[in-house]
Design a protein around this motif. Structure first.
Motif, PDB file in Angstrom:
ATOM      1  N   MET A  10       2.042  -7.837 -19.734  1.00 57.22           N
ATOM      2  CA  MET A  10       2.408  -7.020 -18.698  1.00 57.22           C
ATOM      3  C   MET A  10       2.701  -7.501 -17.402  1.00 57.22           C
ATOM      4  N   ILE A  11       4.026  -7.128 -16.784  1.00 58.15           N
ATOM      5  CA  ILE A  11       4.592  -7.585 -15.615  1.00 58.15           C
ATOM      6  C   ILE A  11       3.820  -6.580 -14.448  1.00 58.15           C
ATOM      7  N   ALA A  12       3.253  -7.380 -13.295  1.00 53.92           N
ATOM      8  CA  ALA A  12       2.921  -6.460 -12.098  1.00 53.92           C
ATOM      9  C   ALA A  12       3.553  -6.882 -11.019  1.00 53.92           C
ATOM     10  N   VAL A  13       4.043  -5.956 -10.205  1.00 55.03           N
ATOM     11  CA  VAL A  13       4.533  -5.973  -8.949  1.00 55.03           C
ATOM     12  C   VAL A  13       3.710  -5.554  -7.900  1.00 55.03           C
ATOM     13  N   ILE A  14       3.483  -6.613  -6.948  1.00 52.86           N
ATOM     14  CA  ILE A  14       2.573  -6.524  -5.878  1.00 52.86           C
ATOM     15  C   ILE A  14       3.369  -6.430  -4.680  1.00 52.86           C
ATOM     16  N   ILE A  15       2.804  -5.143  -3.762  1.00 49.33           N
ATOM     17  CA  ILE A  15       3.725  -4.986  -2.536  1.00 49.33           C
ATOM     18  C   ILE A  15       2.933  -4.612  -1.334  1.00 49.33           C
ATOM     19  N   PRO A  16       2.517  -5.719  -0.497  1.00 47.58           N
ATOM     20  CA  PRO A  16       1.532  -5.327   0.668  1.00 47.58           C
ATOM     21  C   PRO A  16       2.479  -4.608   1.723  1.00 47.58           C
ATOM     22  N   ALA A  17       1.797  -3.647   2.364  1.00 53.18           N
ATOM     23  CA  ALA A  17       2.491  -2.786   3.298  1.00 53.18           C
ATOM     24  C   ALA A  17       1.404  -2.565   4.585  1.00 53.18           C
ATOM     25  N   HIS A  18       1.993  -2.792   5.566  1.00 51.66           N
ATOM     26  CA  HIS A  18       1.307  -2.300   6.801  1.00 51.66           C
ATOM     27  C   HIS A  18       2.103  -1.515   7.719  1.00 51.66           C
ATOM     28  N   ASN A  19       1.929  -0.398   7.677  1.00 48.73           N
ATOM     29  CA  ASN A  19       2.984   0.575   8.334  1.00 48.73           C
ATOM     30  C   ASN A  19       4.447   0.350   8.168  1.00 48.73           C
ATOM     31  N   GLU A  20       4.828   0.453   6.954  1.00 50.12           N
ATOM     32  CA  GLU A  20       6.059   0.258   6.372  1.00 50.12           C
ATOM     33  C   GLU A  20       7.008   1.584   6.204  1.00 50.12           C
ATOM     34  N   ALA A  21       6.630   2.679   6.635  1.00 49.06           N
ATOM     35  CA  ALA A  21       7.308   3.956   6.376  1.00 49.06           C
ATOM     36  C   ALA A  21       8.742   3.725   6.430  1.00 49.06           C
ATOM     37  N   GLU A  22       9.263   3.312   7.231  1.00 46.94           N
ATOM     38  CA  GLU A  22      10.585   3.277   7.666  1.00 46.94           C
ATOM     39  C   GLU A  22      11.436   2.539   6.414  1.00 46.94           C
ATOM     40  N   TYR A  23      10.715   1.389   5.789  1.00 45.81           N
ATOM     41  CA  TYR A  23      11.394   0.552   4.772  1.00 45.81           C
ATOM     42  C   TYR A  23      10.651   0.836   3.595  1.00 45.81           C
ATOM     43  N   LEU A  24       9.775   1.383   3.195  1.00 47.55           N
ATOM     44  CA  LEU A  24       9.107   1.465   2.063  1.00 47.55           C
ATOM     45  C   LEU A  24       9.792   2.126   0.971  1.00 47.55           C
ATOM     46  N   PRO A  25      10.519   3.339   1.156  1.00 46.95           N
ATOM     47  CA  PRO A  25      11.494   4.302   0.040  1.00 46.95           C
ATOM     48  C   PRO A  25      12.264   3.443  -0.492  1.00 46.95           C
ATOM     49  N   ARG A  26      13.141   2.610   0.361  1.00 50.14           N
ATOM     50  CA  ARG A  26      14.322   1.850  -0.407  1.00 50.14           C
ATOM     51  C   ARG A  26      13.630   0.516  -1.047  1.00 50.14           C
ATOM     52  N   CYS A  27      12.648   0.143  -0.552  1.00 49.03           N
ATOM     53  CA  CYS A  27      11.773  -0.966  -1.520  1.00 49.03           C
ATOM     54  C   CYS A  27      11.406  -0.424  -2.710  1.00 49.03           C
ATOM     55  N   LEU A  28      10.726   0.732  -2.795  1.00 54.68           N
ATOM     56  CA  LEU A  28      10.176   1.348  -4.141  1.00 54.68           C
ATOM     57  C   LEU A  28      11.377   1.505  -5.099  1.00 54.68           C
ATOM     58  N   GLU A  29      12.341   2.161  -4.448  1.00 51.21           N
ATOM     59  CA  GLU A  29      13.374   2.628  -4.993  1.00 51.21           C
ATOM     60  C   GLU A  29      14.229   1.398  -5.959  1.00 51.21           C
ATOM     61  N   ALA A  30      14.246   0.452  -5.367  1.00 53.29           N
ATOM     62  CA  ALA A  30      14.826  -0.925  -5.743  1.00 53.29           C
ATOM     63  C   ALA A  30      13.990  -1.516  -6.838  1.00 53.29           C
ATOM     64  N   VAL A  31      12.687  -1.648  -6.646  1.00 51.80           N
ATOM     65  CA  VAL A  31      11.723  -2.243  -7.420  1.00 51.80           C
ATOM     66  C   VAL A  31      11.662  -1.332  -8.716  1.00 51.80           C
ATOM     67  N   LEU A  32      11.691  -0.026  -8.671  1.00 49.55           N
ATOM     68  CA  LEU A  32      11.727   0.702  -9.855  1.00 49.55           C
ATOM     69  C   LEU A  32      12.919   0.464 -10.585  1.00 49.55           C
ATOM     70  N   ILE A  33      14.170   0.507 -10.097  1.00 51.62           N
ATOM     71  CA  ILE A  33      15.235  -0.123 -11.035  1.00 51.62           C
ATOM     72  C   ILE A  33      15.066  -1.316 -11.655  1.00 51.62           C
ATOM     73  N   ALA A  34      14.392  -2.223 -11.110  1.00 49.11           N
ATOM     74  CA  ALA A  34      14.218  -3.376 -11.568  1.00 49.11           C
ATOM     75  C   ALA A  34      13.158  -3.464 -12.999  1.00 49.11           C
ATOM     76  N   ALA A  35      12.096  -2.551 -12.447  1.00 49.55           N
ATOM     77  CA  ALA A  35      11.130  -2.290 -13.567  1.00 49.55           C
ATOM     78  C   ALA A  35      11.849  -1.464 -14.778  1.00 49.55           C
ATOM     79  N   GLY A  36      12.774  -0.502 -14.510  1.00 47.89           N
ATOM     80  CA  GLY A  36      13.319  -0.006 -15.739  1.00 47.89           C
ATOM     81  C   GLY A  36      14.159  -1.014 -16.555  1.00 47.89           C
ATOM     82  N   ALA A  37      14.835  -1.782 -15.927  1.00 50.70           N
ATOM     83  CA  ALA A  37      15.719  -2.710 -16.393  1.00 50.70           C
ATOM     84  C   ALA A  37      14.629  -3.722 -17.433  1.00 50.70           C
ATOM     85  N   ALA A  38      13.662  -4.221 -17.018  1.00 51.40           N
ATOM     86  CA  ALA A  38      12.516  -4.900 -17.706  1.00 51.40           C
ATOM     87  C   ALA A  38      12.015  -4.051 -18.749  1.00 51.40           C
TER      88      ALA A  38
END
Length: 219
Positions: A1-29
């Motif tokens: 199993m591959i785990a993706v770990i993303i720490p976040a401290h008050n990242e509302a501005e950037y978090l949506p783009r981050c998660l969308e990109a990670v989910l695309i990479a996860a889908g490819a895997a």
């Protein structure tokens, strides 16, 4: 199993783009036959980060430590309990490429240290800063940059090296040094570069934003 770990401290501005990109990479895997789980470690967030993460098919772990090393360590511990064999780390203000996870696995190494790049500079950041940054950055194979925003580690090697330490800064550097001391096979690659923010208001003092700030003030 591959785990993706993303720490976040008050990242509302950037978090949506981050998660969308990670989910695309996860889908490819996952298409290639791998199981992928993603955890966002919310560290003392008082913005909309929690509600944003809840909209995505990811796990959420809340901690109150205000310490990126401790946050990463907690996220990894959760994923190891769930059976993770490979640990992929990125940051909430970064966007991974679509083949990010498959690229890491393709090296068949203990550790993969990747590069970062800035796709969109802030309007107030002049061309001199950009040129200064690019002239000093090793965007090539066998570089020696260490970025928590682009790091992959075999779970066995991680445990052998003692894992992330509860450091407020350079937790990624400390872990790589421990992995080197343990004899881990490390690949330093620019093939899977991660896009990251050029913001100067760092979430961690001494981090990438502070490095850019130091370049901005250099002669």
């Amino acid at each position: 199993m591959i785990a993706v770990i993303i720490p976040a401290h008050n990242e509302a501005e950037y978090l949506p783009r981050c998660l969308e990109a990670v989910l695309i990479a996860a889908g490819a895997a996952e298409t290639a036959g791998h199981r992928v789980e993603i955890v966002v470690v919310l560290d003392r967030c008082n913005d909309a980060s929690a509600s944003i993460a809840a909209r995505y098919p990811v796990s959420v772990l809340e901690v109150d430590v205000r310490n990126v090393g401790q946050a990463r360590r907690a996220g990894v511990a959760l994923m190891l309990e769930r059976g993770a064999d490979w640990l992929a780390c990125t940051d909430a203000d970064s966007c991974v490429p679509a083949q990010w996870l498959l690229c890491q696995l393709g090296f068949a190494a203990d550790v993969v240290c990747g590069t970062v790049h800035i796709d969109q500079w802030q309007a107030v950041q002049d061309s001199a800063l950009r040129e200064r940054y690019l002239s000093r950055y090793q965007n090539r194979e066998d570089h020696r940059h260490i970025h928590g925003a682009n790091l992959g580690i075999c779970a066995r090697a991680y445990l052998r090296a003692g894992g992330f330490q509860p450091l407020a800064l350079n937790e990624d550097v400390q872990l790589i040094h421990a992995l080197q001391a343990s004899g881990a096979r490390i690949v330093w690659t620019a093939r899977n570069s991660v896009s990251t923010s050029s913001r100067l208001d760092s979430r961690a003092r001494g981090g990438f934003g502070d490095y850019l700030r130091s370049l901005a003030g250099a002669n």
